[in-house]
Design an enzyme around this catalytic site. Sequence first.
Site, mmCIF file in Angstrom:
data_model
loop_
_atom_site.group_PDB
_atom_site.id
_atom_site.type_symbol
_atom_site.label_atom_id
_atom_site.label_comp_id
_atom_site.label_asym_id
_atom_site.label_seq_id
_atom_site.Cartn_x
_atom_site.Cartn_y
_atom_site.Cartn_z
ATOM 1 C CG ASP A 151 -4.984 1.942 1.376
ATOM 2 O OD1 ASP A 151 -5.893 1.120 1.185
ATOM 3 O OD2 ASP A 151 -3.863 1.625 1.829
ATOM 4 C CB SER A 206 -0.884 0.008 1.249
ATOM 5 O OG SER A 206 -1.354 1.326 1.458
ATOM 6 C CG HIS A 246 -9.003 -0.455 0.041
ATOM 7 N ND1 HIS A 246 -8.357 -0.774 1.220
ATOM 8 C CD2 HIS A 246 -10.334 -0.556 0.312
ATOM 9 C CE1 HIS A 246 -9.247 -1.045 2.159
ATOM 10 N NE2 HIS A 246 -10.449 -0.908 1.641
ATOM 11 C CG MET A 298 -11.117 2.315 2.849
ATOM 12 S SD MET A 298 -9.501 2.245 3.631
ATOM 13 C CE MET A 298 -8.484 2.426 2.178
ATOM 14 C CG MET A 329 -11.111 -4.036 5.299
ATOM 15 S SD MET A 329 -9.588 -3.457 4.516
ATOM 16 C CE MET A 329 -8.798 -2.554 5.840
ATOM 17 C CG MET A 387 -8.387 6.305 3.253
ATOM 18 S SD MET A 387 -7.583 6.168 4.860
ATOM 19 C CE MET A 387 -6.586 4.688 4.609
ATOM 20 C CG HIS A 421 -3.702 -1.668 -1.566
ATOM 21 N ND1 HIS A 421 -4.746 -2.568 -1.753
ATOM 22 C CD2 HIS A 421 -4.060 -0.913 -0.494
ATOM 23 C CE1 HIS A 421 -5.674 -2.350 -0.844
ATOM 24 N NE2 HIS A 421 -5.292 -1.356 -0.064
ATOM 25 C CG ASP A 473 -5.720 -3.650 3.405
ATOM 26 O OD1 ASP A 473 -4.678 -3.382 4.030
ATOM 27 O OD2 ASP A 473 -6.337 -2.820 2.699
HETATM 28 C C1 DX5 Z 1 -6.021 0.568 6.059
HETATM 29 C C2 DX5 Z 1 -5.623 0.413 4.619
HETATM 30 C C3 DX5 Z 1 -4.489 -0.504 4.469
HETATM 31 C C4 DX5 Z 1 -3.257 -0.048 5.199
HETATM 32 C C5 DX5 Z 1 -2.473 -1.261 5.581
HETATM 33 O O1 DX5 Z 1 -7.212 1.200 6.172
HETATM 34 O O2 DX5 Z 1 -6.682 -0.128 3.851
HETATM 35 O O3 DX5 Z 1 -4.214 -0.808 3.113
HETATM 36 O O4 DX5 Z 1 -2.495 0.855 4.487
HETATM 37 O O5 DX5 Z 1 -1.487 -0.897 6.482
HETATM 38 P P1 DX5 Z 1 -0.676 -1.940 7.363
HETATM 39 O O6 DX5 Z 1 -0.128 -2.990 6.439
HETATM 40 O O7 DX5 Z 1 0.378 -1.110 8.009
HETATM 41 O O8 DX5 Z 1 -1.647 -2.508 8.338
HETATM 42 ZN ZN ZN Z 2 -6.139 -0.846 1.799
#
Ligand code: DX5
Ligand code: ZN
Length: 221
Positions: free
Chosen positions: A35, A8, A66, A68, A137, A37, A33, A175
């Site tokens: 993320d 990520s 991903h 969110m 998750m 948000m 990946h 994840d």
């Molecule tokens: C969390 C994200 C993940 C995150 C994972 O909400 O979706 O992709 O970056 O981070 P680690 O591997 O540090 O748990």
């Molecule tokens: Zn993620």
Amino acid sequence: MNVHISPSILGADFSCLRDSVTETEKAGVDSIHFDIMDRHFVPNLTFGPMLMKALRGQTSLPFKVHLMTENPDIYVDECIENGASLITVHLEACVHLHRTLGYIREKGAQAGVAVNPSSSLSFLPYVADVIDEVLIMTVNPGFSGQKMITGAMGKINEAYELAKKLSISLNINVDGGINSETAKDAIARGANTLVMASAFYGSNDKANVVRQIKSIPLRND
Ligand code: DX5
Ligand code: ZN
């Protein structure tokens, strides 16, 4: 076949992202990946699809998104235009999940569904014809570097067995809190894809982290 590893980008050094992407690719990973948000669906705000556009020319690795966000549908077109090959939406954010997944596929990308640690996989049979990947998750989404919620791990076995029962080819992605140790359990339960932010970007021997995890045999029963 060995496990697909998707670091990520959230865990990378944002002051030199181009170099981070090059370093990520050199470590032997399979995709990146992203993320996204929105500070509504999750209590954090990261970046939008334009980041993929900026980095698309820097690597040949596939980009997996991903989302969110609330109302994930509004990001789909732009993510695909900017080079994403898989879009994952949250079960909890989708009013018409089957329609959203079908739309992502129609636009030429693969479709994924992420489930929060407290959500069930009971939706899976009803989208079996339009889903490519389930993202389990193992932290509450929003931040990297959190401790894994191990109670969510049972859903990996469940997804593996459901996919078999439904006779569908389903990537099982995990994840949250994945490192060389937790990866063993996730893979033994049936994960064939893993996301990693802190354990990957926090290591100064990234290629070794990748090698170690890729040496773990995939579940095959
Ligand atoms: C969390 C994200 C993940 C995150 C994972 O909400 O979706 O992709 O970056 O981070 P680690 O591997 O540090 O748990
Ligand atoms: Zn993620």
